[in-house]
Design a protein around this motif. Structure first.
Motif, short mmCIF file in Angstrom:
data_model
loop_
_atom_site.label_atom_id
_atom_site.label_comp_id
_atom_site.label_asym_id
_atom_site.label_seq_id
_atom_site.Cartn_x
_atom_site.Cartn_y
_atom_site.Cartn_z
N ASN A 1 -10.59 9.20 4.63
CA ASN A 1 -10.26 9.18 3.20
C ASN A 1 -10.22 7.74 2.68
O ASN A 1 -9.46 6.91 3.19
CB ASN A 1 -8.88 9.83 2.96
CG ASN A 1 -8.54 9.85 1.48
OD1 ASN A 1 -9.31 10.33 0.66
ND2 ASN A 1 -7.39 9.28 1.13
N ALA A 2 -11.02 7.49 1.65
CA ALA A 2 -10.96 6.23 0.89
C ALA A 2 -11.14 5.00 1.77
O ALA A 2 -10.50 3.98 1.54
CB ALA A 2 -9.63 6.15 0.13
N ALA A 3 -11.97 5.10 2.79
CA ALA A 3 -12.15 3.98 3.71
C ALA A 3 -13.61 3.55 3.86
O ALA A 3 -13.91 2.36 3.87
CB ALA A 3 -11.56 4.34 5.08
N ASN B 147 -13.21 -1.09 14.38
CA ASN B 147 -14.04 -0.95 13.19
C ASN B 147 -14.82 0.37 13.23
O ASN B 147 -15.22 0.81 14.31
CB ASN B 147 -15.02 -2.13 13.14
CG ASN B 147 -15.54 -2.35 11.74
OD1 ASN B 147 -16.25 -1.52 11.17
ND2 ASN B 147 -15.15 -3.47 11.16
N ALA B 148 -15.07 0.94 12.06
CA ALA B 148 -15.86 2.18 11.98
C ALA B 148 -17.24 1.99 12.61
O ALA B 148 -17.81 2.94 13.13
CB ALA B 148 -16.03 2.58 10.51
N SER C 224 -3.22 8.04 -0.62
CA SER C 224 -3.04 8.99 0.48
C SER C 224 -2.56 10.35 -0.04
O SER C 224 -2.88 11.38 0.55
CB SER C 224 -2.12 8.44 1.57
OG SER C 224 -1.07 7.71 1.05
N TYR D 165 0.84 -1.20 0.00
CA TYR D 165 0.00 0.00 0.00
C TYR D 165 0.87 1.25 0.00
O TYR D 165 0.66 2.17 -0.79
CB TYR D 165 -0.93 0.00 1.22
CG TYR D 165 -1.90 1.16 1.19
CD1 TYR D 165 -3.03 1.12 0.40
CD2 TYR D 165 -1.64 2.32 1.92
CE1 TYR D 165 -3.90 2.20 0.32
CE2 TYR D 165 -2.50 3.41 1.86
CZ TYR D 165 -3.62 3.33 1.07
OH TYR D 165 -4.47 4.42 0.98
N GLY E 12 -10.26 4.82 9.39
CA GLY E 12 -9.74 4.07 8.24
C GLY E 12 -8.42 4.70 7.84
O GLY E 12 -8.15 4.95 6.67
N ASP F 140 -8.36 2.08 12.59
CA ASP F 140 -8.44 1.24 11.39
C ASP F 140 -8.70 -0.20 11.84
O ASP F 140 -8.20 -0.64 12.88
CB ASP F 140 -7.13 1.31 10.59
CG ASP F 140 -7.30 0.85 9.15
OD1 ASP F 140 -7.27 1.72 8.25
OD2 ASP F 140 -7.46 -0.36 8.92
N SER F 141 -9.46 -0.92 11.02
CA SER F 141 -9.80 -2.30 11.40
C SER F 141 -8.74 -3.32 10.99
O SER F 141 -8.84 -4.48 11.35
CB SER F 141 -11.16 -2.69 10.79
OG SER F 141 -11.11 -2.48 9.40
N SER F 142 -7.74 -2.88 10.23
CA SER F 142 -6.73 -3.85 9.76
C SER F 142 -5.52 -3.88 10.70
O SER F 142 -4.82 -2.86 10.85
CB SER F 142 -6.27 -3.46 8.35
OG SER F 142 -5.03 -4.05 8.08
#
Ligand SMILES: C[S@@+](CC[C@H](N)C(=O)[O-])C[C@H]1O[C@@H](n2cnc3c(N)ncnc32)[C@H](O)[C@@H]1O
Length: 254
Positions: A98-100, A82-83, A17, A9, A39, A60-62
């Motif tokens: 952004n982008a999540a 998680n969101a 980003s 990424y 995210g 972020d969930s990851s």
């Protein structure tokens, strides 16, 4: 969410980003504000926002993305959550994303929007960019056509992504206690660099779940075919532009 390859990424998909930095101007962060970057991925934009003197919490969930964010920016607080259910101890002045949020399927969107609201102060703002209606249509259609032609079931994009229209997203926000101040849908053709390898990286980080019905011994052949088709559809003057459509929103908790 272990599918996120944090290293790839940062190296190959950094443009996500980089584009997100435009959104920081809309956020207009102020010193001493409490801001959640939801995210946050590997934290590059979180760090960019922190330069303003605001206090940042990256969520972020990851696990792999959070681990890399912590390594890169040890002074910033990062939380794996998680969101739909993250919780911070104080209400935030702003939630930035952004982008999540388009990675949350439609049925879960309202839960996420309510949870974001519950973590904001009254008057606090949500400043977000997501894939909007029509996003990456040519990429998805190339994958669908290739997977179907090979005799396998395609995966519906609604099982992976939520790409709302202005009407859908603004309505969802208004229904859940926000005043929508800005909602903007626009095309943003996004250059994919490094030819076929750039597309392979894109597919491996963002699109691999679309090949889940293809047996593993056939996957790389079918992925290569799908990439050739999408490259045909996205080529312009010997360069390749992914057909990104973005939806930007500024909404305040009432
Ligand atoms: C394309 S990356 C964007 C990262 C970062 N915002 C940036 O602009 O570089 C999407 C991120 O959203 C995270 N994500 C996806 N679904 C999520 C969810 N339900 N809750 C929290 N984070 C999520 C992923 O783990 C990933 O790190």
């Amino acid at each position: 969410m272990s599918r996120w390859n944090a290293h790839l990424y940062d190296v190959s998909l950094k443009y996500i980003s980089d584009y997100g930095k435009e959104l920081v101007a809309l956020l207009n962060p102020k010193k001493d504000e409490l801001i959640v970057d939801l995210g946050c991925g590997t934290g590059s934009i979180t760090n960019e926002i922190a330069v303003s003197g605001a206090k940042l919490i990256g969520v972020d969930s990851s696990p792999s993305m959070i681990q890399r964010a912590k390594e890169k920016f040890p002074k910033i607080e990062f939380i794996e959550a998680n969101a739909t259910d993250f919780q911070i101890s104080q209400k935030a002045d702003a939630v930035f994303s952004n982008a999540a949020l388009h990675w949350i399927v439609a049925e879960q969107q309202e839960i996420a929007i309510q949870n974001i609201r519950d973590n904001l102060k009254v008057g606090g703002r949500l400043v977000a960019e997501v894939g909007g209606k029509g996003n990456i249509q040519k990429i998805i259609s190339s994958i669908d056509e290739t997977v179907s032609a090979a005799g396998f079931d395609k995966v519906s994009f609604e099982d992976v992504f939520y790409f709302p229209s202005i009407g859908e997203y603004a309505t969802l926000l208004e229904k859940n206690g926000y005043k929508v101040e800005m909602c903007h849908l626009f095309d943003r053709p996004t250059a994919i660099l490094n030819g076929i390898n750039g597309f392979k990286d894109w597919v491996s980080v963002f699109g691999i779940s679309f090949f889940q019905n293809v047996p593993s011994d056939k996957q790389s052949e079918i992925i290569d075919k799908a990439i050739k088709l999408m490259m045909n559809k996205l080529e312009k003057d010997d360069r390749y532009f992914a057909d990104y459509v973005r939806l930007r929103v500024i909404a305040r908790k009432i």
